[in-house]
Enzyme design. Structure first.
Site, PDB file in Angstrom:
ATOM      1  N   GLU A  28     -35.884 -27.560  -6.526  1.00  0.00           N
ATOM      2  CA  GLU A  28     -35.616 -26.798  -5.307  1.00  0.00           C
ATOM      3  C   GLU A  28     -36.680 -27.052  -4.249  1.00  0.00           C
ATOM      4  OE1 GLU A  28     -37.969 -24.041  -8.061  1.00  0.00           O
ATOM      5  OE2 GLU A  28     -36.417 -25.557  -8.269  1.00  0.00           O
ATOM      6  N   ASP A  56     -40.041 -24.945  -0.281  1.00  0.00           N
ATOM      7  CA  ASP A  56     -39.586 -24.502  -1.600  1.00  0.00           C
ATOM      8  C   ASP A  56     -38.668 -23.301  -1.439  1.00  0.00           C
ATOM      9  OD1 ASP A  56     -40.241 -24.921  -4.656  1.00  0.00           O
ATOM     10  OD2 ASP A  56     -40.178 -22.758  -4.307  1.00  0.00           O
ATOM     11  N   ILE A  57     -37.532 -23.309  -2.153  1.00  0.00           N
ATOM     12  CA  ILE A  57     -36.593 -22.185  -2.094  1.00  0.00           C
ATOM     13  C   ILE A  57     -37.124 -21.054  -2.965  1.00  0.00           C
ATOM     14  CG2 ILE A  57     -34.216 -21.447  -2.503  1.00  0.00           C
ATOM     15  CD1 ILE A  57     -33.363 -24.347  -2.197  1.00  0.00           C
TER      16      ILE A  57
END
Length: 419
Positions: free
Chosen positions: A337, A294-295
């Site tokens: 994301e 996950d960003i």
């Protein structure tokens, strides 16, 4: 003598089938190129034997080149098509045809040399090479027609034989090899004056070879594979499109399963493909790791810099992830994301190491090339310790991803850390 020749032909066919089928079976591990090279490397020997090497059997005179090698090659191309696709099956045919034309072109230049006899009585026989070149080109043209015909016939017979794969295999081989015997013998008779009795013997021998190879295939399916995994019927009306425009089909197929922004597989492919990958890994007792990536603070990137910059960040992260993939890894974009990396043959500690390498790579890339600092948090699970289904593994990795974010983000949290 006839009995000895028959037994020797059976031994040759058994050796050919075992080696070629072994290479086809291991194509994912060692590469399809090895199978294709082995398929084509005997083309000259096959043509040479069909031209001058004949033996006597109870029903006539035959050549091992046509009986064992050519019949085996055509049936192997059919098996390659069944196991892969028409694009792959065409490659050895085109390669042989281009190579034969190249040989003829080179011989046309070579014949202008003034040769020197190094060994007494040994001079190049250009006439023999010309004869072989003509036969090889004609044989490859026939192979091209034969390969298309046997594939079309295989699909046509699907409606009639249904799930009886080996009956389709036998019928296709018998019909197409009969037509091939007519075409090749006419050329052989014209070029080298082969007697007409060789036509009948060769035809019966090719039919016998089809029966023998079908028997070997039946034994292979019984002891090493399952017939159900080979059955893949296509509508006959689509066969010519598949044979001629397979590249376009693959491009459209890839476009339909890939995320348009990042180029990686999207959620629908993840839902369709990942459960089967996990099932096979567990069935074969192989390790497997699942990484949820996950960003960090991605919404803030969009808010401050705009969605265009956010899209560029997504493309960059996806590119970095793709560059770090192993051959047994599968990457999917499952959320805005969020990415999932499914890694076959990778135990828990290997998953943690891979995740750390990815995290550091993205952090360094961000510092050097992106206007906004971007980091990722990664949660890891492994099978079967954390579960035996996709939902169980994703849930375990997602909980560890949450823990990584709670610890300050830009973190990796996996099974070892949790223990």
């Amino acid at each position: 003598m006839a009995l000895t020749n028959t037994l020797l032909l059976l031994a040759q066919a058994a050796l050919y089938f075992c080696v070629m089928m072994g290479l086809l079976r291991m194509r994912k591990q060692i590469g399809i190129g090895i199978f294709l090279c082995a398929l084509g490397v005997m083309h000259f020997l096959e043509t040479y034997l069909a031209s001058v090497f004949y033996i006597e059997l109870p029903f006539g005179i035959v050549s091992p080149g046509s009986t064992v090698l050519f019949s085996g090659k055509l049936l192997m191309i059919l098996l390659l098509y069944i196991r892969e696709d028409a694009l792959t099956a065409r490659q050895p045919i085109y390669g042989l045809l281009i190579g034969n034309f190249l040989m003829v072109g080179l011989v046309m230049i070579l014949r202008n040399h003034e040769t020197v006899a190094v060994t007494a009585g040994r001079l190049p026989d250009i006439a023999f090479i010309d004869e072989m070149g003509l036969l090889m080109i004609w044989g490859t043209l026939l192979l091209f027609v034969d390969a298309i015909a046997i594939i079309v016939l295989y699909e046509f017979l699907g409606d009639r034989f249904g799930r009886h794969l080996c009956l389709r295999f036998l019928a296709c081989g018998a019909i197409v090899l009969t037509l091939d015997q007519i075409g090749f013998f006419l050329a052989l008779h014209y070029v080298s004056g082969a007697p007409w009795q060789a036509f009948y013997g060769g035809w019966v021998a090719k039919l016998g070879a089809t029966v023998v190879y079908t028997g070997f295939f039946v034994a292979y399916l019984k002891f090493f594979d399952h017939e159900e995994s080979w059955i893949s019927n296509r509508p006959l009306k689509d066969v010519f499109q598949v044979l001629t425009y397979r590249e376009r089909y693959h491009q459209l197929l890839e476009a339909s399963v890939r995320d348009h922004l990042t180029g990686v597989y999207h959620r629908s492919q993840y839902d369709r493909e990942a459960p089967e990958i996990i099932r096979k890994s567990l069935e074969e007792n192989r390790p497997l790791s699942l990484l949820v990536i996950d960003i960090d603070h991605f919404k803030q990137v969009n808010d401050r810099l705009g969605h265009q910059s956010g899209d560029e960040v997504l493309r960059s992260i996806a590119g970095l992830l793709t560059e770090n993939l192993r051959s047994d890894d599968h990457l999917y974009r499952v959320g805005g994301e969020e990415f999932v990396l499914l890694c076959e043959h990778l135990p828990a500690d290997g998953g943690v190491s891979l995740a750390e390498r990815i995290r550091k790579t993205i952090e360094r890339f961000s510092a050097m090339y992106l206007t906004e600092k971007v980091t990722v948090s990664i949660g890891i699970s492994s099978a079967p310790a954390d579960g035996e289904t996709l939902d169980e593994l994703f849930k375990a990795a997602d909980l560890r991803l949450y823990e990584a974010k709670e610890r300050g983000r830009n973190q990796v949290f996996g099974p070892q850390a949790a223990g």
